[in-house]
Write an enzyme that holds these catalytic residues in place. Sequence first.
Site, mmCIF file in Angstrom:
data_model
loop_
_atom_site.group_PDB
_atom_site.id
_atom_site.type_symbol
_atom_site.label_atom_id
_atom_site.label_comp_id
_atom_site.label_asym_id
_atom_site.label_seq_id
_atom_site.Cartn_x
_atom_site.Cartn_y
_atom_site.Cartn_z
ATOM 1 N N ARG A 80 0.339 -8.529 13.482
ATOM 2 C CA ARG A 80 -0.554 -7.839 12.360
ATOM 3 C C ARG A 80 -1.208 -8.245 11.392
ATOM 4 O O ARG A 80 -1.981 -7.715 11.459
ATOM 5 C CB ARG A 80 1.004 -7.005 11.622
ATOM 6 C CG ARG A 80 1.318 -6.022 12.609
ATOM 7 C CD ARG A 80 2.551 -5.468 12.158
ATOM 8 N NE ARG A 80 2.692 -5.166 10.889
ATOM 9 C CZ ARG A 80 3.240 -4.883 9.623
ATOM 10 N NH1 ARG A 80 4.846 -5.303 9.955
ATOM 11 N NH2 ARG A 80 3.017 -4.287 8.827
ATOM 12 N N ARG B 136 11.017 -5.593 3.190
ATOM 13 C CA ARG B 136 10.961 -3.972 2.650
ATOM 14 C C ARG B 136 11.730 -3.445 3.371
ATOM 15 O O ARG B 136 12.303 -3.475 4.620
ATOM 16 C CB ARG B 136 9.481 -3.727 3.034
ATOM 17 C CG ARG B 136 8.907 -1.766 2.908
ATOM 18 C CD ARG B 136 7.716 -2.272 3.025
ATOM 19 N NE ARG B 136 7.204 -2.536 4.525
ATOM 20 C CZ ARG B 136 5.813 -3.281 5.269
ATOM 21 N NH1 ARG B 136 5.144 -2.696 4.496
ATOM 22 N NH2 ARG B 136 5.275 -3.370 5.854
ATOM 23 N N ARG C 256 -8.955 1.734 10.273
ATOM 24 C CA ARG C 256 -8.714 0.139 10.480
ATOM 25 C C ARG C 256 -8.859 -0.908 11.206
ATOM 26 O O ARG C 256 -8.770 -2.349 11.205
ATOM 27 C CB ARG C 256 -6.694 0.047 10.848
ATOM 28 C CG ARG C 256 -6.082 -0.779 11.038
ATOM 29 C CD ARG C 256 -4.850 -0.831 9.931
ATOM 30 N NE ARG C 256 -3.747 -1.357 10.348
ATOM 31 C CZ ARG C 256 -3.075 -0.559 9.991
ATOM 32 N NH1 ARG C 256 -2.392 0.256 9.786
ATOM 33 N NH2 ARG C 256 -1.543 -1.263 9.881
ATOM 34 N N LYS D 22 0.723 -1.006 0.030
ATOM 35 C CA LYS D 22 0.178 -0.082 0.020
ATOM 36 C C LYS D 22 1.006 1.542 0.025
ATOM 37 O O LYS D 22 0.776 2.151 -0.961
ATOM 38 C CB LYS D 22 -0.800 -0.089 1.013
ATOM 39 C CG LYS D 22 -2.164 -1.163 1.454
ATOM 40 C CD LYS D 22 -2.902 -0.672 2.323
ATOM 41 C CE LYS D 22 -2.505 -0.660 3.757
ATOM 42 N NZ LYS D 22 -1.652 -2.188 3.833
#
Length: 268
Positions: A224, A180, A141, A62
């Site tokens: 997560r 990442r 969220r 995202k």
Amino acid sequence: MGYHTPMNLTQIFPEHGPVANLPKHDRNAWLKGGGALCEMPPRVPQGQAWRIVLLGAPGIGKGTQAELLCERLGTCQLSTGDIFRNAKCLQEHEQTPSMKDALGFMRQGALVPDTTVLGLIRDRLRCLRCSGGFLLDGFPRTVPQAEALEKILQEENIQLSAVLNYELPIERIVARISGRRTCSKCKAVYHVANRPPKVADVCDHCGGSLFQREDDRPESVEVRMKAYATSTSPLINFYQQRGLLLTISADGSPEEIYQRTRLLALGR
Ligand code: AMP
């Protein structure tokens, strides 16, 4: 509801390149909140400004799409995760007690309580009113956060253009997360294999050093993913019911995903 219907979109969605050769937004007003102002005025688009929510599991890309979309639509990435990461860099005495609590949740990969997140959003309402539009990344969220956002936007007479929901199988997401890297200065996102910087560990945009996020460690990633499945995935239904949801495969390179997004948004 006060939203655009799917056929009402008249905004331009550019195929390539930034809308103007201007420096990146500093996002001071968003990252610091309160009375902080951005150094650069908003790039007000010729058509209507885009007001977008991004959905998708953590690590799906995202942030990378947000960067491309912002650069090309001339809008600003409003990431709640970046507010917390920015607060982490503040001195201990500069952090409020609720921010210290929030950072504890974040380190474990757990969601920060809704009341804290909504407090931060209310403190940054100016960014939602911005004439350049916005791209919300990582907020809402939970369903209570989405309901609160809906109420705020109704009160402000602001309409969402679309909710972009990115999808990819979980094993592929985990591979993306482990590679990442994020810029410590401007927060641009890279991947060691799929989107490497020109010089290893150095940001192409600002020369800042790249780092691996604390919450990208395997133990945090598991927490997560669970939080996403339990609390965030119900938002797919929430926005589908409001006729705003566009589901997009997050397979392929960032540019391929952008083009898929563009075509889908244009076809609305
Ligand atoms: P992100 O960069 O969006 O993945 O966010 C990193 C972390 O910040 C999350 O794992 C949460 O701990 C926290 N966080 C960010 N946005 C929210 C939100 N809207 N609600 C609750 N927690 C959030």
